[in-house]
Design an enzyme around this catalytic site. Sequence first.
Site, PDB file in Angstrom:
ATOM      1  N   CYS A   1       1.166  -0.967  -0.141  1.00  0.00           N
ATOM      2  CA  CYS A   1       0.438  -0.055  -0.259  1.00  0.00           C
ATOM      3  C   CYS A   1       0.799   1.517  -0.053  1.00  0.00           C
ATOM      4  CB  CYS A   1      -0.287   0.092   0.883  1.00  0.00           C
ATOM      5  SG  CYS A   1      -1.914   1.664   1.085  1.00  0.00           S
ATOM      6  N   SER A   2       1.078   2.054  -1.026  1.00  0.00           N
ATOM      7  CA  SER A   2       1.133   3.085  -1.003  1.00  0.00           C
ATOM      8  C   SER A   2       1.212   4.390  -0.092  1.00  0.00           C
ATOM      9  CB  SER A   2       1.164   3.935  -2.019  1.00  0.00           C
ATOM     10  OG  SER A   2      -0.470   4.494  -2.301  1.00  0.00           O
TER      11      SER A   2
END
Length: 113
Positions: free
Chosen positions: A10-11
Site C-alpha cells: 500500500c502506497s
Amino acid sequence: MIKIYHNPRCSKSRQGVEILEKSGKEFEIVKYLDAVPSEKELSEIIKMLGISPIELVRKNEKIWKENYKGKELSDSEIIKAMVENPKLIERPIVINHKKAVVGRPPENISSII
C-alpha cells in the site's frame, strides 16, 4: 514505542513508514496481514482511534462487497470479519502510547509522533 500496522503493498502505508523514519523516532512495523491482530487487540485499537468498527473497514474491498455489504452487522461481527479478512482493515494505523491515528492522509501521523 511507536507502532505502525503496515501493508508493504500500500502506497499510503509506505508513506507512513517514511514519515516515521524521517521523524528519527524508534518504531515497530507490524505487517498485519501476516501478524493479524486478535479481536481483543483490534477492539483496543478501535477504542484508541475513537471510532466505530465500521469506520475502520475498507468498504471497497471485494471481500466486503461480496460477503458483508448491506448486512446488519454488530460491532463484534465487524471486528470478527476484519480479523478473519485482515485486508478489510484500513491502513496504515499508527499507535503512540495510548493515541492512534489512521494514516489517511499520511500527514495524520505527524499529529501523534
